[in-house]
Enzyme design. Structure first.
Site, mmCIF file in Angstrom:
data_model
loop_
_atom_site.group_PDB
_atom_site.id
_atom_site.type_symbol
_atom_site.label_atom_id
_atom_site.label_comp_id
_atom_site.label_asym_id
_atom_site.label_seq_id
_atom_site.Cartn_x
_atom_site.Cartn_y
_atom_site.Cartn_z
ATOM 1 N N HIS A 1 20.435 12.864 -10.562
ATOM 2 C CA HIS A 1 20.048 14.209 -10.083
ATOM 3 C C HIS A 1 21.207 14.886 -9.355
ATOM 4 O O HIS A 1 21.374 16.099 -9.435
ATOM 5 C CB HIS A 1 18.873 14.114 -9.100
ATOM 6 N N CYS B 1 9.287 11.532 -12.768
ATOM 7 C CA CYS B 1 10.156 12.336 -11.918
ATOM 8 C C CYS B 1 9.314 13.445 -11.311
ATOM 9 O O CYS B 1 8.520 14.082 -12.020
ATOM 10 C CB CYS B 1 11.283 12.929 -12.763
ATOM 11 N N LEU B 2 9.470 13.676 -10.016
ATOM 12 C CA LEU B 2 8.657 14.706 -9.358
ATOM 13 C C LEU B 2 8.969 16.103 -9.900
ATOM 14 O O LEU B 2 8.179 17.015 -9.725
ATOM 15 C CB LEU B 2 8.857 14.651 -7.836
ATOM 16 N N GLN C 1 16.578 18.099 -5.910
ATOM 17 C CA GLN C 1 15.208 18.462 -6.287
ATOM 18 C C GLN C 1 14.520 19.365 -5.267
ATOM 19 O O GLN C 1 13.512 19.986 -5.587
ATOM 20 C CB GLN C 1 14.356 17.203 -6.490
ATOM 21 N N HIS D 1 18.516 6.801 -11.376
ATOM 22 C CA HIS D 1 17.813 8.057 -11.702
ATOM 23 C C HIS D 1 18.108 9.128 -10.642
ATOM 24 O O HIS D 1 18.453 10.261 -10.964
ATOM 25 C CB HIS D 1 16.303 7.756 -11.792
ATOM 26 N N GLU D 2 18.004 8.731 -9.372
ATOM 27 C CA GLU D 2 18.225 9.704 -8.291
ATOM 28 C C GLU D 2 19.700 10.113 -8.209
ATOM 29 O O GLU D 2 20.007 11.273 -7.934
ATOM 30 C CB GLU D 2 17.751 9.141 -6.942
ATOM 31 N N GLY E 1 11.097 8.199 -5.326
ATOM 32 C CA GLY E 1 12.478 8.616 -5.084
ATOM 33 C C GLY E 1 12.572 10.124 -5.107
ATOM 34 O O GLY E 1 11.761 10.794 -5.771
HETATM 35 NI NI NI Z 1 13.710 12.530 -10.696
#
Ligand code: NI
Length: 167
Positions: free
Chosen positions: A137, A91-92, A51, A133-134, A46
């Site tokens: 963000h 998470c990236l 991000q 989660h996304e 995701g």
């Molecule tokens: Ni994330």
């Protein structure tokens, strides 16, 4: 080719609240394509526009085993949620660390697609955790915010150590 880079914690831009998408044009399609490219290459499941330092309400995800079920949610809103689950998230923006996070088991989301058409999506389990989660963000919220201060400190130290080792 994507000119985007993924912001990493503690970059303060990860805390910016995204604005609604109002223009559905070729530029938006290019952004979505670039985000998928980055997400799959990372590899990740995701990625929120926040991000990649684009502060628009847009996220991409794909939790399928063969990475062939791309999901784009634009201006997503949670309509309903129920149940609980604990899922181990990464998470990236936090390379190399993972933590158990408790979230709703099922969510019903209203969103728009890449052409601006509205739709409603019901997801459960890991994909529901990913979508939540996304979506976090997009309001500047990060998965480590759900952890105790102690757990968070330990994890962030671990991330820093890995970062130094790979530098
Ligand atoms: Ni994330």
């Amino acid at each position: 080719m994507a000119k985007l880079t993924i912001l990493e914690y503690p970059d303060p831009r990860l805390r910016i609240t995204a604005q609604p998408v109002t223009v559905f044009n070729a530029e938006l399609k290019r952004l979505v394509a670039d985000m998928f490219e980055m997400m799959y290459a990372a590899p990740g499941v995701g990625l929120a526009a926040t991000q990649v330092d684009v502060h628009k309400q847009l996220l991409v995800a794909d939790m399928s085993e063969d990475s062939n079920q791309p999901l784009v949610l634009i201006n997503p809103r949670i309509l309903e949620k129920d149940g609980d689950q604990v899922f181990q998230e990464g998470c990236l923006s936090f390379p190399g660390i993972y933590a158990d996070v408790e979230r709703a088991l099922r969510v019903k989301v209203a969103a728009q697609d890449i052409d601006g058409n509205g739709f409603v999506l019901e997801v459960k389990g890991p994909l529901a955790a990913c979508v939540q989660h996304e979506m976090d963000h997009l309001v500047g919220k990060l998965f480590v915010d759900y952890l105790s201060a102690l757990k968070r400190t330990l994890l962030l130290k671990r991330m820093e150590k890995k970062r130094r080792q790979s530098a």
